[in-house]
Design an enzyme around this catalytic site. Structure first.
Site, PDB file in Angstrom:
ATOM      1  N   CYS A 261       6.451   0.195   1.209  1.00 50.44           N
ATOM      2  CA  CYS A 261       7.855  -0.714   0.299  1.00 50.44           C
ATOM      3  C   CYS A 261       9.054  -0.226   1.387  1.00 50.44           C
ATOM      4  CB  CYS A 261       8.018  -0.136  -1.023  1.00 50.44           C
ATOM      5  SG  CYS A 261       6.867  -0.681  -2.117  1.00 50.44           S
ATOM      6  N   ARG A 329      -0.284   3.958   3.892  1.00 54.85           N
ATOM      7  CA  ARG A 329       0.586   2.862   4.759  1.00 54.85           C
ATOM      8  C   ARG A 329       1.803   3.675   5.245  1.00 54.85           C
ATOM      9  NH1 ARG A 329       0.153  -2.358   0.741  1.00 54.85           N
ATOM     10  NH2 ARG A 329       0.137  -0.838  -1.025  1.00 54.85           N
TER      11      ARG A 329
HETATM   12  P1  NAD Z   1      -1.553  -4.624  -2.488  1.00 57.65           P
HETATM   13  O1  NAD Z   1      -1.609  -4.718  -1.041  1.00 57.65           O
HETATM   14  O2  NAD Z   1      -1.759  -3.431  -3.060  1.00 57.65           O
HETATM   15  O3  NAD Z   1      -2.133  -5.750  -3.279  1.00 57.65           O
HETATM   16  C1  NAD Z   1      -1.915  -7.190  -2.965  1.00 57.65           C
HETATM   17  C2  NAD Z   1      -3.473  -7.753  -3.458  1.00 57.65           C
HETATM   18  O4  NAD Z   1      -3.160  -9.267  -3.472  1.00 57.65           O
HETATM   19  C3  NAD Z   1      -4.256  -7.541  -2.732  1.00 57.65           C
HETATM   20  O5  NAD Z   1      -5.445  -6.998  -3.763  1.00 57.65           O
HETATM   21  C4  NAD Z   1      -4.656  -8.925  -2.069  1.00 57.65           C
HETATM   22  O6  NAD Z   1      -6.237  -8.952  -1.975  1.00 57.65           O
HETATM   23  C5  NAD Z   1      -4.256  -9.890  -3.124  1.00 57.65           C
HETATM   24  N1  NAD Z   1      -4.028 -11.089  -2.457  1.00 57.65           N
HETATM   25  C6  NAD Z   1      -3.640 -11.291  -1.243  1.00 57.65           C
HETATM   26  N2  NAD Z   1      -3.568 -12.774  -0.937  1.00 57.65           N
HETATM   27  C7  NAD Z   1      -4.063 -13.114  -2.247  1.00 57.65           C
HETATM   28  C8  NAD Z   1      -3.995 -14.571  -2.539  1.00 57.65           C
HETATM   29  N3  NAD Z   1      -3.806 -15.738  -1.983  1.00 57.65           N
HETATM   30  N4  NAD Z   1      -4.698 -14.761  -3.881  1.00 57.65           N
HETATM   31  C9  NAD Z   1      -5.040 -13.775  -4.706  1.00 57.65           C
HETATM   32  N5  NAD Z   1      -4.725 -12.530  -4.300  1.00 57.65           N
HETATM   33  C10 NAD Z   1      -4.400 -12.364  -2.918  1.00 57.65           C
HETATM   34  O7  NAD Z   1      -0.072  -4.950  -2.384  1.00 57.65           O
HETATM   35  P2  NAD Z   1       1.100  -4.028  -3.647  1.00 57.65           P
HETATM   36  O8  NAD Z   1       1.424  -2.710  -3.241  1.00 57.65           O
HETATM   37  O9  NAD Z   1       0.578  -4.205  -5.016  1.00 57.65           O
HETATM   38  O10 NAD Z   1       2.449  -4.917  -3.520  1.00 57.65           O
HETATM   39  C11 NAD Z   1       2.331  -6.225  -3.794  1.00 57.65           C
HETATM   40  C12 NAD Z   1       3.863  -6.772  -3.801  1.00 57.65           C
HETATM   41  O11 NAD Z   1       4.684  -5.825  -4.997  1.00 57.65           O
HETATM   42  C13 NAD Z   1       4.651  -6.462  -2.491  1.00 57.65           C
HETATM   43  O12 NAD Z   1       5.367  -7.662  -2.499  1.00 57.65           O
HETATM   44  C14 NAD Z   1       5.148  -5.270  -2.470  1.00 57.65           C
HETATM   45  O13 NAD Z   1       6.433  -5.019  -1.806  1.00 57.65           O
HETATM   46  C15 NAD Z   1       5.691  -5.066  -4.171  1.00 57.65           C
HETATM   47  N6  NAD Z   1       5.877  -3.773  -4.567  1.00 57.65           N
HETATM   48  C16 NAD Z   1       5.020  -2.770  -4.368  1.00 57.65           C
HETATM   49  C17 NAD Z   1       5.374  -1.489  -4.961  1.00 57.65           C
HETATM   50  C18 NAD Z   1       4.425  -0.605  -4.473  1.00 57.65           C
HETATM   51  O14 NAD Z   1       4.876   0.628  -4.947  1.00 57.65           O
HETATM   52  N7  NAD Z   1       3.254  -0.691  -4.066  1.00 57.65           N
HETATM   53  C19 NAD Z   1       6.301  -1.349  -6.027  1.00 57.65           C
HETATM   54  C20 NAD Z   1       6.996  -2.453  -6.132  1.00 57.65           C
HETATM   55  C21 NAD Z   1       6.986  -3.735  -5.529  1.00 57.65           C
END
Ligand code: NAD
Length: 440
Positions: A261, A329
């Site tokens: 993030c 990451r």
């Molecule tokens: P991640 O990479 O763990 O998960 C993303 C998921 O989306 C994956 O499982 C992937 O297969 C799926 N995906 C991708 N394209 C897709 C599609 N077209 N249809 C269906 N599924 C699809 O990501 P994350 O860490 O959960 O982060 C997701 C969002 O939330 C990002 O924008 C991130 O910045 C935000 N965020 C993350 C955190 C954190 O701590 N990880 C906290 C707050 C906000």
């Protein structure tokens, strides 16, 4: 309510499980068949404390299910959360292709009114573009809301169930009512749901992350100065943080922040600012300080070993970008390891959760050990890169017996320099007068 959550990563799966746990019916959608196969068996593909139990319970009680079929989930649900990844593109700006693909998929499948919520962290203006894409592909009614997520990996469930605040951006009263109803079970202790316009909501997430990152970079700089003037950043930190206007959180110096993030969101906000002609000096500085900080141990290591690491063995404790997660990451530990390997050192690494992910990235160039003490066998030095609690009070006597030489480079300042000297270690840390050699 019937909810679809698209993306089953750290955010989507926690969102889906917690909403199901509050009594909603939730269908989680992903495009990764391997993840879906695991999730259908109630296996969580990543480490997050408490999540496997919650996922299993809600599957068993019939409120949580998983599918690869976005159209089917859209037709079935009333509200759709977009929680897919928004990784950095080559220019630093967020890659929104997954968000937009999902928006189009929703439009093509919906058969009546839907509330579409962007939960992914997205640059200002993205939810407006999501609305445009849906309008371009259907004439059916819908509303868009922005609902940024503030959870921390490692404490994600608690953060979601007991948020400090919930932020909702929407210009629709109907969507606002739906969102208020959905979050009602999570704000019983009085945390506010802050309604605002969509752009302010999208911006809030970036400002929050960049503010937290700025505190870390600021303290890392102060630690660098402490190192040179003989002050102790640990004492300074506590004294400064005791000021109620400042507080103690996010003031810990170390070898820099990583994770999925902070680095990405800093770059994305920087790109947004640039795109509107604003030259952000602060954002640039936070990133530059952090990049420099990841190398803060290097001169200490080089100087200790006379500038040659060939054939030296280093133990690394901690691989994940922070404790309580298997997420590597942008993890500083991996940068340190890469640097050590490039200079001809041998690396033996331990982490309670992140070894499988690290092995995928670095392969067998690193020796991975199941116990933290095994990493120390024959080591010339230990580098502590992630402050997992199991590393906090180790058996120093055993460490000394296992290591070739008792040298510790502490990238998280978790040991007491005085104690380390008494235990007979050469101890190097960050911004504290701890680097004196045990033997004079
Ligand atoms: P991640 O990479 O763990 O998960 C993303 C998921 O989306 C994956 O499982 C992937 O297969 C799926 N995906 C991708 N394209 C897709 C599609 N077209 N249809 C269906 N599924 C699809 O990501 P994350 O860490 O959960 O982060 C997701 C969002 O939330 C990002 O924008 C991130 O910045 C935000 N965020 C993350 C955190 C954190 O701590 N990880 C906290 C707050 C906000």
């Amino acid at each position: 309510m019937r909810l679809a959550v698209v993306g089953t990563g750290y955010v989507g799966l926690v969102t889906g499980a917690c909403f199901a746990n509050a009594g909603n019916d939730v269908r989680c959608v992903d495009i990764d068949p391997r993840k879906l196969e695991m999730l259908r068996k109630a296996e969580v593909p990543f480490f997050e404390p408490g999540l496997p139990e919650m996922v299993r319970r809600n599957i068993e009680e019939g409120r949580l299910s998983f599918t690869g079929d976005l159209a089917e989930a859209v037709k079935w649900s009333e509200v759709i959360f977009i929680a897919v990844g928004t990784p950095p593109g080559s220019d630093g700006a967020a890659d929104l292709s997954a968000v937009f693909a999902v928006a189009k998929g929703i439009a093509l499948a919906m058969d009546g009114y839907r509330v579409v919520v962007t939960k992914s962290t997205v640059p200002v203006g993205t939810s407006d573009r999501v609305a445009e894409i849906i309008s371009e592909n259907t004439s059916l009614p819908f509303d868009v809301a922005s609902n940024p997520e503030f959870l921390k990996e490692g404490a994600a469930i608690d953060d979601f169930l007991k948020p400090d605040r919930v932020v909702v951006g929407t210009n629709s009263e109907r969507a606002a009512k739906v969102m208020a109803r959905l979050f009602e079970p999570f704000i019983r202790t009085g945390a506010p749901v802050l309604f605002m316009d969509i752009r302010s909501s999208e911006m809030t997430k970036y400002v929050a992350n960049c503010m937290l990152a700025s505190r870390i970079s600021f303290m890392n700089e102060m630690a660098g100065i402490c190192d040179l003037v003989g002050a102790d950043i640990a004492k300074v930190r506590i004294a400064v943080g005791s000021d109620k206007r400042i507080g103690q959180a996010f003031l810990f110096p170390g070898i820099g922040f990583g994770g999925s993030c902070f680095p990405k969101d800093l770059d994305a906000l920087h790109a947004t600012a640039k795109s509107v002609g604003y030259d952000s000096l602060m954002l640039d500085a936070i990133v530059r300080v952090n990049k420099r900080q990841m190398g803060v141990l290097f001169p200490k290591i080089m100087s200790h070993f006379g500038g040659d690491l060939t054939g030296r063995t280093f133990a690394i404790w901690g691989l994940s970008f922070k404790p309580q997660t298997d997420d590597i990451r942008e993890a500083p530990a991996l940068k340190v390891i890469q640097w050590l390997l490039d200079l001809g050192a041998v690396v033996r690494a331990h982490d309670p959760e992140a070894i499988p992910n690290t092995r995928q990235q670095l392969g067998d160039r690193v020796v991975y050990t199941e116990r933290n003490y095994d990493a120390l066998n024959g080591a010339d030095a230990l580098v502590l890169a992630t402050e997992w609690s199991a590393y906090r009070t180790p058996d120093f006597g055993l460490m000394k017996r296992l290591m070739k030489t008792p040298v510790v480079f502490d990238g998280r300042n978790i040991y007491d320099p005085e104690r380390m000297r008494e235990e007979g270690f050469d101890y190097y840390c960050i911004g504290r007068p701890g680097r004196e050699r045990a033997n004079g």
